[in-house]
Design a protein around this motif. Structure first.
Motif, PDB file in Angstrom:
ATOM      1  N   LEU A 153       0.845  -1.194   0.000  1.00  0.00           N
ATOM      2  CA  LEU A 153       0.000   0.000   0.000  1.00  0.00           C
ATOM      3  C   LEU A 153       0.877   1.239   0.000  1.00  0.00           C
ATOM      4  N   PHE A 154       0.438   2.259  -0.745  1.00  0.00           N
ATOM      5  CA  PHE A 154       1.128   3.551  -0.772  1.00  0.00           C
ATOM      6  C   PHE A 154       0.107   4.658  -0.513  1.00  0.00           C
ATOM      7  N   LYS A 155       0.612   5.833  -0.241  1.00  0.00           N
ATOM      8  CA  LYS A 155      -0.272   6.994  -0.135  1.00  0.00           C
ATOM      9  C   LYS A 155      -0.900   7.232  -1.506  1.00  0.00           C
ATOM     10  N   GLY A 156      -2.204   7.008  -1.599  1.00  0.00           N
ATOM     11  CA  GLY A 156      -2.922   7.237  -2.843  1.00  0.00           C
ATOM     12  C   GLY A 156      -2.765   6.161  -3.894  1.00  0.00           C
ATOM     13  N   SER A 157      -2.141   5.035  -3.554  1.00  0.00           N
ATOM     14  CA  SER A 157      -1.941   4.004  -4.553  1.00  0.00           C
ATOM     15  C   SER A 157      -1.773   2.645  -3.868  1.00  0.00           C
ATOM     16  N   ILE A 158      -1.507   1.620  -4.681  1.00  0.00           N
ATOM     17  CA  ILE A 158      -1.271   0.272  -4.180  1.00  0.00           C
ATOM     18  C   ILE A 158      -0.090  -0.322  -4.936  1.00  0.00           C
ATOM     19  N   GLY A 159       0.384  -1.477  -4.480  1.00  0.00           N
ATOM     20  CA  GLY A 159       1.521  -2.111  -5.123  1.00  0.00           C
ATOM     21  C   GLY A 159       1.201  -2.615  -6.530  1.00  0.00           C
ATOM     22  N   ARG A 160       2.249  -2.693  -7.347  1.00  0.00           N
ATOM     23  CA  ARG A 160       2.101  -3.207  -8.705  1.00  0.00           C
ATOM     24  C   ARG A 160       1.776  -4.697  -8.670  1.00  0.00           C
ATOM     25  N   THR A 161       1.001  -5.134  -9.656  1.00  0.00           N
ATOM     26  CA  THR A 161       0.693  -6.559  -9.759  1.00  0.00           C
ATOM     27  C   THR A 161       0.938  -7.066 -11.180  1.00  0.00           C
TER      28      THR A 161
END
Length: 214
Positions: A153-161
């Motif tokens: 998890l990131f601020k305003g985003s999520i991890g790459r898949t």
């Protein structure tokens, strides 16, 4: 529990030094590289390193782990065994991403959901959060309401898949069923970028905001 973020590698990955104020014993989370910089900060704070903790097996998070372990004599702990593929493929990752050559390695201990890891007199709970990689884990301090979430998890985003063995649905499930129940007031340190908290992301994150799952 105290912590300092030390950006490392050309990817400016958020390596963290975390320590117990009472004992001055420390752990380094995700030493992707630049181990001289990490060791300088340990010395600056008067800390004794007792272990290396890994959230997952991508090179920008683990590329300096073996060298730091050999330099200091401490053990490498984590991630989950399901990231064994990524740790063994570090030579290929280093070529692919333009890093200096890095040998594959096996950590001294793999971790599972529900395990606890001590840092001095403090403790971290281990959460298995697959999706970005199958063996990705998160370290959570219930006492300080802090979580080291790697690339989940990131601020305003999520991890790459879009990597081999990544799974978007697993990632969303990890965030919403493993992380969110920890509480809206939990601050998290991501693998890249600024810190945030779960409440903000549940309200505003365009990938995992609560309103998307109403």
């Amino acid at each position: 529990m105290k912590y300092q973020i030390v950006p490392v590698t050309p990817f400016q990955q958020n390596c963290s030094i975390i320590w117990c104020e009472k004992s001055k014993l420390a752990a380094v989370v995700d030493p992707g590289g630049d181990i001289n910089r990490i060791e300088q900060q340990l010395e600056h704070h008067g800390l004794t390193l007792e272990k290396i903790l890994l959230t997952h097996g991508h090179i920008d998070h683990v590329g300096g782990a073996k060298a730091l372990s050999e330099s200091t004599g401490v053990s490498i702990i984590g991630p989950h065994k399901d990231d064994e593929y990524w740790l063994s493929s570090l030579p290929d990752q280093s070529k692919h991403f333009g890093f200096l050559p890095v040998e594959g390695f096996t950590p001294h201990q793999y971790l599972n959901a529900g395990d606890t890891v001590s840092v001095g007199e403090q403790s971290l709970r281990v959460l298995h959060c697959p999706g970005h990689t199958p063996g990705h884990i998160v370290f959570f301090s219930a006492q300080d309401k802090l979580a080291w979430v790697g690339d989940v998890l990131f601020k305003g985003s999520i991890g790459r898949t879009d990597f081999p063995m990544s799974n978007h649905n697993d990632l969303i499930e990890s965030i919403t069923t493993v992380l969110w129940p920890l509480g809206r007031d939990v601050t998290f340190i991501p693998g890249h970028g600024p810190i945030s908290n779960f409440g903000v992301e549940r309200d505003q994150n365009p990938f995992v905001a609560d309103q998307l799952f109403g």
